[in-house]
Design a protein around this motif. Sequence first.
Motif, mmCIF file in Angstrom:
data_model
loop_
_atom_site.group_PDB
_atom_site.id
_atom_site.type_symbol
_atom_site.label_atom_id
_atom_site.label_comp_id
_atom_site.label_asym_id
_atom_site.label_seq_id
_atom_site.Cartn_x
_atom_site.Cartn_y
_atom_site.Cartn_z
ATOM 1 N N UNK A 30 0.799 -1.139 -0.052
ATOM 2 C CA UNK A 30 0.040 -0.170 0.208
ATOM 3 C C UNK A 30 0.882 1.419 0.088
ATOM 4 N N UNK A 31 2.060 1.100 -0.142
ATOM 5 C CA UNK A 31 2.998 2.199 -0.566
ATOM 6 C C UNK A 31 3.479 2.951 0.750
ATOM 7 N N UNK A 32 3.512 2.194 1.868
ATOM 8 C CA UNK A 32 3.769 2.907 3.116
ATOM 9 C C UNK A 32 5.331 2.356 3.436
ATOM 10 N N UNK A 33 6.185 3.049 3.918
ATOM 11 C CA UNK A 33 7.539 2.440 4.302
ATOM 12 C C UNK A 33 7.286 1.814 5.736
ATOM 13 N N UNK A 34 7.597 0.715 5.481
ATOM 14 C CA UNK A 34 7.659 -0.151 6.956
ATOM 15 C C UNK A 34 8.510 -0.266 7.900
ATOM 16 N N UNK A 35 8.210 -0.207 9.185
ATOM 17 C CA UNK A 35 9.329 -0.411 10.246
ATOM 18 C C UNK A 35 8.503 -1.238 11.354
ATOM 19 N N UNK A 36 9.416 -1.821 12.075
ATOM 20 C CA UNK A 36 8.920 -2.915 13.280
ATOM 21 C C UNK A 36 9.573 -2.923 14.376
ATOM 22 N N UNK A 37 8.855 -3.156 15.434
ATOM 23 C CA UNK A 37 9.498 -3.302 16.899
ATOM 24 C C UNK A 37 8.797 -4.638 17.330
ATOM 25 N N UNK A 38 9.896 -5.675 17.516
ATOM 26 C CA UNK A 38 9.236 -7.016 17.851
ATOM 27 C C UNK A 38 8.911 -7.464 18.984
ATOM 28 N N UNK A 39 7.877 -7.825 19.617
ATOM 29 C CA UNK A 39 7.536 -7.987 20.974
ATOM 30 C C UNK A 39 7.808 -9.559 21.364
ATOM 31 N N UNK A 40 7.843 -10.375 20.339
ATOM 32 C CA UNK A 40 7.962 -11.612 20.599
ATOM 33 C C UNK A 40 8.282 -12.380 19.184
ATOM 34 N N UNK A 41 9.147 -13.498 19.516
ATOM 35 C CA UNK A 41 9.465 -14.478 18.212
ATOM 36 C C UNK A 41 8.521 -15.509 18.399
ATOM 37 N N UNK A 42 7.721 -15.943 17.521
ATOM 38 C CA UNK A 42 7.325 -17.288 17.524
ATOM 39 C C UNK A 42 7.796 -18.233 16.423
ATOM 40 N N UNK A 43 7.740 -19.416 16.614
ATOM 41 C CA UNK A 43 8.195 -20.521 15.920
ATOM 42 C C UNK A 43 6.907 -20.926 15.347
ATOM 43 N N UNK A 44 6.411 -20.704 14.402
ATOM 44 C CA UNK A 44 5.242 -20.927 13.548
ATOM 45 C C UNK A 44 5.056 -21.300 12.126
ATOM 46 N N UNK A 45 4.138 -22.186 11.805
ATOM 47 C CA UNK A 45 4.021 -22.401 10.296
ATOM 48 C C UNK A 45 2.558 -22.497 10.129
ATOM 49 N N UNK A 46 1.981 -23.049 8.864
ATOM 50 C CA UNK A 46 0.667 -23.189 8.810
ATOM 51 C C UNK A 46 -0.105 -24.213 9.567
ATOM 52 N N UNK A 47 0.807 -24.823 10.494
ATOM 53 C CA UNK A 47 0.163 -26.148 11.170
ATOM 54 C C UNK A 47 -0.039 -25.701 12.609
ATOM 55 N N UNK A 48 0.483 -24.695 12.979
ATOM 56 C CA UNK A 48 0.453 -24.116 14.431
ATOM 57 C C UNK A 48 1.613 -23.095 14.803
ATOM 58 N N UNK A 49 1.383 -22.935 16.235
ATOM 59 C CA UNK A 49 2.779 -22.201 17.042
ATOM 60 C C UNK A 49 3.329 -23.161 17.747
ATOM 61 N N UNK A 50 4.563 -23.220 17.222
ATOM 62 C CA UNK A 50 5.477 -24.285 17.944
ATOM 63 C C UNK A 50 6.320 -23.654 19.285
ATOM 64 N N UNK A 51 6.336 -22.453 19.312
ATOM 65 C CA UNK A 51 7.260 -21.924 20.360
ATOM 66 C C UNK A 51 6.841 -20.497 20.372
ATOM 67 N N UNK A 52 7.049 -19.716 21.772
ATOM 68 C CA UNK A 52 6.803 -18.258 21.753
ATOM 69 C C UNK A 52 8.078 -17.892 22.542
ATOM 70 N N UNK A 81 1.206 -8.320 21.675
ATOM 71 C CA UNK A 81 1.960 -7.675 22.827
ATOM 72 C C UNK A 81 2.139 -8.561 23.912
ATOM 73 N N UNK A 82 1.403 -9.783 24.048
ATOM 74 C CA UNK A 82 1.701 -10.903 24.874
ATOM 75 C C UNK A 82 1.509 -10.614 26.473
ATOM 76 N N UNK A 83 1.941 -9.415 27.009
ATOM 77 C CA UNK A 83 1.971 -9.298 28.424
ATOM 78 C C UNK A 83 1.486 -7.952 28.903
ATOM 79 N N UNK A 84 1.076 -7.832 30.192
ATOM 80 C CA UNK A 84 0.521 -6.677 30.701
ATOM 81 C C UNK A 84 1.783 -5.539 30.560
ATOM 82 N N UNK A 85 3.002 -6.167 31.070
ATOM 83 C CA UNK A 85 4.376 -5.170 31.216
ATOM 84 C C UNK A 85 4.529 -4.544 29.688
ATOM 85 N N UNK A 86 4.318 -5.440 28.595
ATOM 86 C CA UNK A 86 4.950 -5.036 27.304
ATOM 87 C C UNK A 86 3.698 -3.832 27.003
ATOM 88 N N UNK A 87 2.640 -4.230 27.389
ATOM 89 C CA UNK A 87 1.450 -3.013 27.003
ATOM 90 C C UNK A 87 1.658 -1.883 27.629
#
Length: 267
Positions: A30-52, A81-87
Amino acid sequence: MTISKALTIAGSDSGGGAGIQADLKTFQELGAYGMSAITAVTAQNTLGVHGVYPVSIEGIVQQIDAIGEDLGTDALKTGMLFSGEVIEAVSERIHHYGWENIVVDPVMIAKGGAKLLQDEAIRALKEKLLPLTSVITPNIPEAEVLTEMKISSLDDRRKAAKQLMGMGAKAVVIKGGHADDKEVIDLFFDGTTCEELMSPRIETLHTHGTGCTFSAAITAQLANGMTMRDAVLTAKEFIRAAIEDGLGIGGGHGPTNHWAYNKRGEK
Ligand SMILES: Nc1ncnc2c1ncn2[C@@H]1O[C@H](COP(=O)(O)OP(=O)(O)OP(=O)(O)O)[C@@H](O)[C@H]1O
Ligand SMILES: Cc1ncc(COP(=O)(O)O)c(N)n1
């Protein structure tokens, strides 16, 4: 040339269908320059979330500050956002930078059932983040948790949207993906008008990351200077195309097609 900037504060999905990966793909389309702050890394695929693997508060705040002290942003969205502390930490930084156009996707549970937000975090979400929110985009189960009401009818959705506005959000979209209506109805409420945004329900297994993609599209269009209503209408078209032209990859709930909206425009 003015560059529109959009930030996502969310979790990483190694499978690329949801989380920051879906957000950045959508911003780019959509033409916007994207930036990120990562809150958690998940090990995930189409079958599910395998680790957080949560990122430390210090690590999250440092990523946000790296952006705030240099690039700035025209709009931002929050996802997992995962936890109250992060929020609390994220809300404090948003307030500190005086950022506007805040899109909150209150991600709680992944399609496969994995918990992406701890129960204790709901209070922080309501007390700290909602008052800063330009638009909140819960699905029906998330709206039920936030409002503590059972949502069965369309009228219940209207009541829930009003209640969420009362908690501080300036606009609300209650997404209808989880209802069993023939059509998908996303309810948009901005304090004056309450609109039912309808589209045909697409029969598919491949809806992984639909909520992330939808809220990212709203964020990109707000960064591009659109009004809230127009941003939501575009996001609805973007996600409709992305689901309709699904990629069919992976053995489970597959990702949507982030190229579809623009590819259609080219024809
Ligand atoms: N089967 C479907 N057909 C058409 N549109 C859909 C379908 N499922 C979801 N959508 C659209 O996708 C968007 C996200 O809706 P949904 O209720 O699935 O959110 P969500 O549960 O937060 O998504 P997710 O958790 O998968 O990221 C909405 O705009 C909704 O209308
Ligand atoms: C990092 C991250 N963020 C959000 C979702 C929600 O998406 P879905 O409900 O489609 O699994 C997810 N699975 N993973």
